[in-house]
Scaffold this motif. Structure first.
Motif, PDB file in Angstrom:
ATOM      1  N   GLN A 149       9.194   3.832   0.347  1.00 11.93           N
ATOM      2  CA  GLN A 149       8.177   3.945  -0.773  1.00 11.93           C
ATOM      3  C   GLN A 149       7.872   2.303  -1.085  1.00 11.93           C
ATOM      4  O   GLN A 149       6.917   1.802  -1.263  1.00 11.93           O
ATOM      5  CB  GLN A 149       8.143   4.744  -1.736  1.00 11.93           C
ATOM      6  N   VAL A 150       9.112   1.547  -1.280  1.00 12.23           N
ATOM      7  CA  VAL A 150       9.062   0.389  -1.607  1.00 12.23           C
ATOM      8  C   VAL A 150       9.930  -0.277  -0.536  1.00 12.23           C
ATOM      9  O   VAL A 150      11.165  -0.128  -0.440  1.00 12.23           O
ATOM     10  CB  VAL A 150       9.610  -0.041  -3.140  1.00 12.23           C
ATOM     11  N   LEU A 151       9.402  -1.411   0.035  1.00 12.40           N
ATOM     12  CA  LEU A 151      10.217  -2.162   1.166  1.00 12.40           C
ATOM     13  C   LEU A 151      11.381  -3.009   0.373  1.00 12.40           C
ATOM     14  O   LEU A 151      11.038  -3.599  -0.573  1.00 12.40           O
ATOM     15  CB  LEU A 151       9.422  -3.176   1.974  1.00 12.40           C
ATOM     16  N   TRP A 152      12.475  -2.611   0.855  1.00 16.21           N
ATOM     17  CA  TRP A 152      13.673  -3.365   0.072  1.00 16.21           C
ATOM     18  C   TRP A 152      13.791  -5.103   0.445  1.00 16.21           C
ATOM     19  O   TRP A 152      14.287  -5.740  -0.316  1.00 16.21           O
ATOM     20  CB  TRP A 152      15.027  -2.862   0.690  1.00 16.21           C
ATOM     21  N   THR A 153      12.786  -5.283   1.508  1.00 14.26           N
ATOM     22  CA  THR A 153      12.473  -6.831   1.633  1.00 14.26           C
ATOM     23  C   THR A 153      11.654  -7.782   0.641  1.00 14.26           C
ATOM     24  O   THR A 153      11.926  -8.903   0.152  1.00 14.26           O
ATOM     25  CB  THR A 153      12.175  -7.019   3.166  1.00 14.26           C
ATOM     26  N   GLY A 155       9.442  -5.828  -1.584  1.00 10.93           N
ATOM     27  CA  GLY A 155       8.870  -4.907  -2.855  1.00 10.93           C
ATOM     28  C   GLY A 155       7.489  -4.378  -2.575  1.00 10.93           C
ATOM     29  O   GLY A 155       6.754  -3.683  -3.476  1.00 10.93           O
ATOM     30  N   ARG A 156       7.047  -4.270  -1.364  1.00 15.03           N
ATOM     31  CA  ARG A 156       5.625  -3.790  -1.237  1.00 15.03           C
ATOM     32  C   ARG A 156       5.697  -2.423  -1.184  1.00 15.03           C
ATOM     33  O   ARG A 156       6.890  -1.814  -0.848  1.00 15.03           O
ATOM     34  CB  ARG A 156       5.145  -4.227   0.314  1.00 15.03           C
ATOM     35  N   VAL A 157       4.845  -1.752  -1.961  1.00 20.33           N
ATOM     36  CA  VAL A 157       4.556  -0.483  -1.957  1.00 20.33           C
ATOM     37  C   VAL A 157       3.894   0.272  -0.860  1.00 20.33           C
ATOM     38  O   VAL A 157       2.549  -0.108  -0.605  1.00 20.33           O
ATOM     39  CB  VAL A 157       3.803   0.042  -3.307  1.00 20.33           C
ATOM     40  N   LEU A 158       4.236   1.115   0.022  1.00 21.33           N
ATOM     41  CA  LEU A 158       3.739   1.885   0.968  1.00 21.33           C
ATOM     42  C   LEU A 158       3.006   3.029   0.687  1.00 21.33           C
ATOM     43  O   LEU A 158       3.596   3.832  -0.343  1.00 21.33           O
ATOM     44  CB  LEU A 158       4.647   2.132   2.247  1.00 21.33           C
ATOM     45  N   PRO A 159       1.902   3.333   0.851  1.00 27.12           N
ATOM     46  CA  PRO A 159       0.880   4.782   0.466  1.00 27.12           C
ATOM     47  C   PRO A 159       1.568   5.928   1.099  1.00 27.12           C
ATOM     48  O   PRO A 159       0.898   6.516   1.923  1.00 27.12           O
ATOM     49  CB  PRO A 159      -0.104   4.205   0.844  1.00 27.12           C
ATOM     50  N   VAL A 160       2.875   6.345   0.577  1.00 26.27           N
ATOM     51  CA  VAL A 160       3.448   7.362   1.571  1.00 26.27           C
ATOM     52  C   VAL A 160       2.663   8.649   1.413  1.00 26.27           C
ATOM     53  O   VAL A 160       2.517   9.487   2.469  1.00 26.27           O
ATOM     54  CB  VAL A 160       5.151   7.584   1.085  1.00 26.27           C
ATOM     55  N   LEU A 161       2.129   9.006   0.272  1.00 21.47           N
ATOM     56  CA  LEU A 161       1.557  10.222  -0.048  1.00 21.47           C
ATOM     57  C   LEU A 161       0.308  10.181   1.070  1.00 21.47           C
ATOM     58  O   LEU A 161      -0.088  11.352   1.616  1.00 21.47           O
ATOM     59  CB  LEU A 161       1.199  10.559  -1.317  1.00 21.47           C
ATOM     60  N   GLU A 162      -0.612   9.372   0.948  1.00 21.39           N
ATOM     61  CA  GLU A 162      -1.812   9.043   1.795  1.00 21.39           C
ATOM     62  C   GLU A 162      -1.549   9.144   2.980  1.00 21.39           C
ATOM     63  O   GLU A 162      -2.240   9.838   3.818  1.00 21.39           O
ATOM     64  CB  GLU A 162      -2.265   7.526   1.408  1.00 21.39           C
ATOM     65  N   LEU A 163      -0.419   8.538   3.633  1.00 24.04           N
ATOM     66  CA  LEU A 163      -0.121   8.841   4.928  1.00 24.04           C
ATOM     67  C   LEU A 163       0.468  10.212   5.522  1.00 24.04           C
ATOM     68  O   LEU A 163      -0.063  10.475   6.387  1.00 24.04           O
ATOM     69  CB  LEU A 163       1.122   7.372   5.169  1.00 24.04           C
ATOM     70  N   ARG A 164       0.879  10.625   4.701  1.00 27.05           N
ATOM     71  CA  ARG A 164       1.260  12.171   4.679  1.00 27.05           C
ATOM     72  C   ARG A 164      -0.149  13.115   4.775  1.00 27.05           C
ATOM     73  O   ARG A 164      -0.156  13.806   5.591  1.00 27.05           O
ATOM     74  CB  ARG A 164       2.127  12.597   3.430  1.00 27.05           C
ATOM     75  N   GLU A 165      -0.841  12.800   3.966  1.00 26.59           N
ATOM     76  CA  GLU A 165      -2.016  13.512   3.978  1.00 26.59           C
ATOM     77  C   GLU A 165      -2.960  13.229   5.164  1.00 26.59           C
ATOM     78  O   GLU A 165      -3.711  14.163   5.597  1.00 26.59           O
ATOM     79  CB  GLU A 165      -2.974  13.308   2.508  1.00 26.59           C
ATOM     80  N   GLN A 166      -2.986  11.791   5.548  1.00 23.61           N
ATOM     81  CA  GLN A 166      -3.944  11.766   6.675  1.00 23.61           C
ATOM     82  C   GLN A 166      -3.385  12.144   8.044  1.00 23.61           C
ATOM     83  O   GLN A 166      -4.152  12.305   8.850  1.00 23.61           O
ATOM     84  CB  GLN A 166      -4.147  10.023   6.686  1.00 23.61           C
ATOM     85  N   THR A 167      -2.166  11.963   8.001  1.00 20.18           N
ATOM     86  CA  THR A 167      -1.739  12.557   9.650  1.00 20.18           C
ATOM     87  C   THR A 167      -1.175  14.004   9.526  1.00 20.18           C
ATOM     88  O   THR A 167      -1.119  14.401  10.825  1.00 20.18           O
ATOM     89  CB  THR A 167      -0.258  11.708   9.688  1.00 20.18           C
ATOM     90  N   GLY A 168      -0.960  14.756   8.360  1.00 23.70           N
ATOM     91  CA  GLY A 168      -0.304  15.880   8.316  1.00 23.70           C
ATOM     92  C   GLY A 168       0.996  16.169   8.940  1.00 23.70           C
ATOM     93  O   GLY A 168       1.617  17.117   9.179  1.00 23.70           O
ATOM     94  N   ILE A 169       1.800  14.915   8.999  1.00 22.87           N
ATOM     95  CA  ILE A 169       3.020  15.144   9.586  1.00 22.87           C
ATOM     96  C   ILE A 169       4.095  14.696   8.233  1.00 22.87           C
ATOM     97  O   ILE A 169       3.883  14.101   7.531  1.00 22.87           O
ATOM     98  CB  ILE A 169       3.248  13.736  10.406  1.00 22.87           C
ATOM     99  N   PRO A 170       5.125  15.577   8.540  1.00 25.90           N
ATOM    100  CA  PRO A 170       6.347  15.420   7.422  1.00 25.90           C
ATOM    101  C   PRO A 170       6.744  13.968   7.125  1.00 25.90           C
ATOM    102  O   PRO A 170       6.679  13.471   8.273  1.00 25.90           O
ATOM    103  CB  PRO A 170       7.283  16.411   7.843  1.00 25.90           C
ATOM    104  N   VAL A 171       6.973  13.696   6.070  1.00 22.85           N
ATOM    105  CA  VAL A 171       7.489  12.262   5.764  1.00 22.85           C
ATOM    106  C   VAL A 171       8.706  12.249   4.838  1.00 22.85           C
ATOM    107  O   VAL A 171       8.999  13.143   3.930  1.00 22.85           O
ATOM    108  CB  VAL A 171       6.346  11.642   4.977  1.00 22.85           C
ATOM    109  N   LEU A 172       9.637  11.652   5.384  1.00 25.27           N
ATOM    110  CA  LEU A 172      10.894  11.427   4.741  1.00 25.27           C
ATOM    111  C   LEU A 172      10.802  10.246   4.068  1.00 25.27           C
ATOM    112  O   LEU A 172      10.478   9.177   4.751  1.00 25.27           O
ATOM    113  CB  LEU A 172      12.107  11.294   6.009  1.00 25.27           C
ATOM    114  N   VAL A 173      10.885   9.862   2.838  1.00 21.66           N
ATOM    115  CA  VAL A 173      10.725   8.632   1.931  1.00 21.66           C
ATOM    116  C   VAL A 173      12.004   8.284   1.523  1.00 21.66           C
ATOM    117  O   VAL A 173      12.804   8.971   0.755  1.00 21.66           O
ATOM    118  CB  VAL A 173       9.660   9.010   0.579  1.00 21.66           C
ATOM    119  N   ASP A 174      12.346   7.198   1.972  1.00 25.11           N
ATOM    120  CA  ASP A 174      13.526   6.288   1.228  1.00 25.11           C
ATOM    121  C   ASP A 174      13.116   5.771  -0.071  1.00 25.11           C
ATOM    122  O   ASP A 174      12.201   5.002  -0.055  1.00 25.11           O
ATOM    123  CB  ASP A 174      13.737   5.315   2.265  1.00 25.11           C
TER     124      ASP A 174
END
Length: 352
Positions: A149-153, A155-174
């Motif tokens: 969800q936040v890149l350890w390198t 600090g960028r925030v990835l839109p994990v929920l939006e990617l889940r909704e757009q793909t319909g694919i299960p997401v494992l969020v670190d």
């Protein structure tokens, strides 16, 4: 609780500009006291007897409930783990993936996630950490998105929920660099891993896994906690909820220390951390080359002349604790709810 009162919980801050919670958070006084008192109790009274066991199990229940409240989940969706790495391995091993399946991840993930992916039989597809690149990497064979969800390198925030909704694919969020640093909601996600010793300032070897539908994830490595009852041949009835995935015992000291860490957090923790991270970027901007993602959390990354590992060592000698991120050339600063403007001034003054 005022900022001065909150900061006073950390004696280490009297000496050190502690800017490395992305690795280990500073230890609050309440956590120290809870650990010592519980260990003293074990030392003097022993670690046996039904009252001791029942009390510890009640603390486990309370810890799950508190984690659930932190990320807006149901307590039955929470398993206690020793780390985010534990949690990643539990999920990937339990999905039953095959060589015909694919997992999409990014080129900016921590090995705590990558290691679990690497031993899966599924093909691992690595995309740039950009939403469009992640979406483009998805194929009909994709069975899992595995993303920080936040890149350890940076600090960028990835839109994990939006990617889940757009793909319909299960997401494992670190969630190692998000939970405790920024507001996080589990709603709409499938799996979320949590580190206890980083932004939550808990004891070592504490963490959690949140699972949306525990009954749909296989128990790949059962511990004693997996079963509600079992037969002499080892067949067993799984425990209700995600607690069936718990891989290990937490001592009463660890549980009390973890709960004390959650108690130490002020209501304004997220707001202050976000504000001080932005101030950190401002004061560094004239001295170094910043990595400044558009959507960012409380990690601040920069490049400076010379070897980043040597710079981190030099700063450490001056009482400024940061870290370098391997393979990136970046130095990383972690800004928490305890971070002061004085800490930032010390960082800038210590730069060559």
């Amino acid at each position: 609780m005022t900022f001065e009162e909150a900061r006073a919980q950390f004696p280490v801050l009297d000496r050190i500009a502690y800017l490395n919670a992305g690795t280990f958070g500073p230890v609050p006084r309440g956590v120290h006291d809870a650990l010592v008192q519980a260990l003293d109790r074990d030392f003097e009274a022993g670690r046996s007897g039904m009252p001791y066991f029942e009390e510890t199990m009640e603390l486990r229940t309370e810890a799950r409930s508190r984690v659930a409240g932190l990320v807006h989940a149901d307590p039955l969706q929470v398993a206690l783990t020793a780390s985010t790495t534990d949690a990643c391995n539990i999920v990937v091993a339990g999905l039953g993936l095959t060589a015909e399946d694919e997992i999409v991840t990014t080129s900016a993930e921590h090995f705590g996630l990558l290691g679990a992916l690497s031993i899966s039989p599924a093909r691992v597809v690595v995309a740039d950490p950009e939403p469009d690149a992640i979406l483009a990497a998805v194929t009909p064979r994709t069975r899992l998105l595995a993303l920080s969800q936040v890149l350890w390198t940076t600090g960028r925030v990835l839109p994990v929920l939006e990617l889940r909704e757009q793909t319909g694919i299960p997401v494992l969020v670190d969630g190692a660099q998000s939970v405790g640093a920024i507001p996080v909601s589990f709603a709409g996600l499938d799996f979320l891993t949590i580190s206890g010793q980083k932004w939550l300032c808990g004891p070592d070897s504490t963490g959690a896994l949140v699972v949306a539908e525990p009954d749909r994830l296989r128990i790949a490595s059962p511990s004693y906690f997996a079963q509600a009852s079992y037969e002499l041949d080892g067949t067993f009835e799984p425990r209700p909820g995600a607690a069936r995935f718990e891989p290990n015992w937490w001592s009463a000291a660890s549980l009390r220390g973890f709960l004390a860490a959650l108690d130490a957090r002020p209501e304004w923790a997220f707001d202050h951390a976000a504000d001080v991270a932005e101030r950190c970027r401002v004061v560094l901007s004239s001295r170094v080359e910043l990595a400044t993602p558009e959507e960012r959390a409380t990690l601040v990354a920069f490049r400076a002349p010379g070897d980043p590992a040597e710079l981190v060592a030099q700063l450490y000698e001056q009482g400024v604790h940061v870290r370098e991120t391997p393979k990136t050339g970046l130095v990383r600063v972690s800004c928490g709810w305890w971070t002061s403007d004085g800490d930032l001034e010390r960082l800038v003054a210590a730069l060559p």
